[in-house]
Design a protein around this motif. Structure first.
Motif, PDB file in Angstrom:
ATOM      1  N   MET A   1      24.538  40.822  19.345  1.00 42.39           N
ATOM      2  CA  MET A   1      24.035  39.553  19.823  1.00 42.39           C
ATOM      3  C   MET A   1      24.024  39.578  21.350  1.00 42.39           C
ATOM      4  SD  MET A   1      25.337  35.726  19.053  1.00 42.39           S
ATOM      5  CE  MET A   1      24.561  35.854  17.465  1.00 42.39           C
ATOM      6  N   ASP A   2      22.924  39.150  21.915  1.00 41.75           N
ATOM      7  CA  ASP A   2      22.769  39.139  23.375  1.00 41.75           C
ATOM      8  C   ASP A   2      23.313  37.829  23.949  1.00 41.75           C
ATOM      9  OD1 ASP A   2      22.041  39.573  25.983  1.00 41.75           O
ATOM     10  OD2 ASP A   2      19.910  39.164  25.654  1.00 41.75           O
ATOM     11  N   LEU A   3      24.387  37.938  24.694  1.00 38.98           N
ATOM     12  CA  LEU A   3      25.002  36.769  25.325  1.00 38.98           C
ATOM     13  C   LEU A   3      24.837  36.801  26.835  1.00 38.98           C
ATOM     14  CD1 LEU A   3      28.314  36.641  23.252  1.00 38.98           C
ATOM     15  CD2 LEU A   3      26.246  35.291  22.902  1.00 38.98           C
ATOM     16  N   THR A   4      23.804  37.512  27.304  1.00 41.15           N
ATOM     17  CA  THR A   4      23.575  37.691  28.741  1.00 41.15           C
ATOM     18  C   THR A   4      23.480  36.363  29.476  1.00 41.15           C
ATOM     19  OG1 THR A   4      22.418  39.743  28.275  1.00 41.15           O
ATOM     20  CG2 THR A   4      22.042  38.757  30.434  1.00 41.15           C
ATOM     21  N   GLY A   5      22.822  35.374  28.913  1.00 39.81           N
ATOM     22  CA  GLY A   5      22.646  34.092  29.583  1.00 39.81           C
ATOM     23  C   GLY A   5      23.779  33.114  29.386  1.00 39.81           C
ATOM     24  N   ALA A   6      24.863  33.554  28.755  1.00 42.51           N
ATOM     25  CA  ALA A   6      25.976  32.650  28.458  1.00 42.51           C
ATOM     26  C   ALA A   6      26.651  32.162  29.743  1.00 42.51           C
ATOM     27  CB  ALA A   6      26.995  33.352  27.573  1.00 42.51           C
ATOM     28  N   SER A  18      49.952  28.697  30.237  1.00 41.99           N
ATOM     29  CA  SER A  18      50.356  30.043  30.666  1.00 41.99           C
ATOM     30  C   SER A  18      49.294  31.097  30.385  1.00 41.99           C
ATOM     31  CB  SER A  18      51.668  30.435  29.994  1.00 41.99           C
ATOM     32  OG  SER A  18      52.672  29.498  30.292  1.00 41.99           O
ATOM     33  N   GLY A  19      48.041  30.754  30.571  1.00 43.80           N
ATOM     34  CA  GLY A  19      46.968  31.727  30.378  1.00 43.80           C
ATOM     35  C   GLY A  19      46.462  31.837  28.962  1.00 43.80           C
ATOM     36  N   ASN A  20      47.018  31.064  28.040  1.00 45.21           N
ATOM     37  CA  ASN A  20      46.539  31.085  26.654  1.00 45.21           C
ATOM     38  C   ASN A  20      45.328  30.164  26.529  1.00 45.21           C
ATOM     39  OD1 ASN A  20      48.658  32.765  25.857  1.00 45.21           O
ATOM     40  ND2 ASN A  20      50.006  31.018  25.649  1.00 45.21           N
ATOM     41  N   CYS A  21      44.178  30.689  26.930  1.00 45.41           N
ATOM     42  CA  CYS A  21      42.985  29.859  27.021  1.00 45.41           C
ATOM     43  C   CYS A  21      41.824  30.445  26.221  1.00 45.41           C
ATOM     44  CB  CYS A  21      42.536  29.737  28.476  1.00 45.41           C
ATOM     45  SG  CYS A  21      43.816  29.113  29.573  1.00 45.41           S
ATOM     46  N   VAL A  22      40.929  29.582  25.849  1.00 37.57           N
ATOM     47  CA  VAL A  22      39.663  30.027  25.287  1.00 37.57           C
ATOM     48  C   VAL A  22      38.552  29.584  26.222  1.00 37.57           C
ATOM     49  CG1 VAL A  22      40.445  29.977  22.891  1.00 37.57           C
ATOM     50  CG2 VAL A  22      39.372  27.958  23.859  1.00 37.57           C
ATOM     51  N   GLU A  23      37.456  30.323  26.186  1.00 38.50           N
ATOM     52  CA  GLU A  23      36.258  29.961  26.934  1.00 38.50           C
ATOM     53  C   GLU A  23      35.133  29.771  25.939  1.00 38.50           C
ATOM     54  OE1 GLU A  23      36.961  32.107  31.206  1.00 38.50           O
ATOM     55  OE2 GLU A  23      35.933  33.269  29.680  1.00 38.50           O
ATOM     56  N   VAL A  24      34.282  28.804  26.231  1.00 34.47           N
ATOM     57  CA  VAL A  24      33.171  28.466  25.347  1.00 34.47           C
ATOM     58  C   VAL A  24      31.873  28.560  26.126  1.00 34.47           C
ATOM     59  CG1 VAL A  24      32.167  26.635  23.934  1.00 34.47           C
ATOM     60  CG2 VAL A  24      34.645  26.897  24.037  1.00 34.47           C
ATOM     61  N   ALA A  25      30.867  29.123  25.497  1.00 37.73           N
ATOM     62  CA  ALA A  25      29.505  29.123  26.051  1.00 37.73           C
ATOM     63  C   ALA A  25      28.641  28.352  25.059  1.00 37.73           C
ATOM     64  CB  ALA A  25      28.989  30.544  26.224  1.00 37.73           C
ATOM     65  N   ASP A  26      28.268  27.143  25.447  1.00 31.68           N
ATOM     66  CA  ASP A  26      27.464  26.308  24.547  1.00 31.68           C
ATOM     67  C   ASP A  26      26.088  25.997  25.130  1.00 31.68           C
ATOM     68  OD1 ASP A  26      28.283  24.582  26.530  1.00 31.68           O
ATOM     69  OD2 ASP A  26      29.263  23.164  25.196  1.00 31.68           O
ATOM     70  N   ASN A  27      25.644  26.842  26.052  1.00 31.61           N
ATOM     71  CA  ASN A  27      24.339  26.635  26.674  1.00 31.61           C
ATOM     72  C   ASN A  27      23.233  27.466  26.018  1.00 31.61           C
ATOM     73  OD1 ASN A  27      25.653  29.013  27.895  1.00 31.61           O
ATOM     74  ND2 ASN A  27      23.766  29.143  29.089  1.00 31.61           N
ATOM     75  N   LEU A  28      23.567  28.213  24.981  1.00 30.88           N
ATOM     76  CA  LEU A  28      22.579  29.079  24.332  1.00 30.88           C
ATOM     77  C   LEU A  28      21.829  28.312  23.253  1.00 30.88           C
ATOM     78  CD1 LEU A  28      24.991  32.114  24.116  1.00 30.88           C
ATOM     79  CD2 LEU A  28      23.173  31.766  25.793  1.00 30.88           C
TER      80      LEU A  28
END
Length: 62
Positions: A1-6, A18-28
């Motif tokens: 899957m191409d997530l280049t534009g994420a 303490s750094g226990n994080c998630v990141e979300v890309a919802d612009n696709l």
């Protein structure tokens, strides 16, 4: 899957964990992507926008 534009953003619930994080890309167009902020080159989970909205609605009830 191409997530280049994420465009990745950290969860608003991530601060102070303490750094226990998630990141979300919802612009696709047809996918929402989620990854571990400590392993940005690692695996990515993907969801349809409807599935992601359902997950968020459920999580907000907890």
């Amino acid at each position: 899957m191409d997530l280049t534009g994420a465009i990745w953003r950290k969860s608003t619930r991530s601060s102070g964990n303490s750094g226990n994080c998630v990141e979300v890309a919802d612009n696709l167009a047809r996918v929402v992507a989620v990854r571990d902020s400590k392993d940005r080159q690692g695996p990515v989970l993907t969801f349809t926008p409807n599935t992601w909205r359902s997950f968020l609605a459920y999580a907000k009830q907890r």
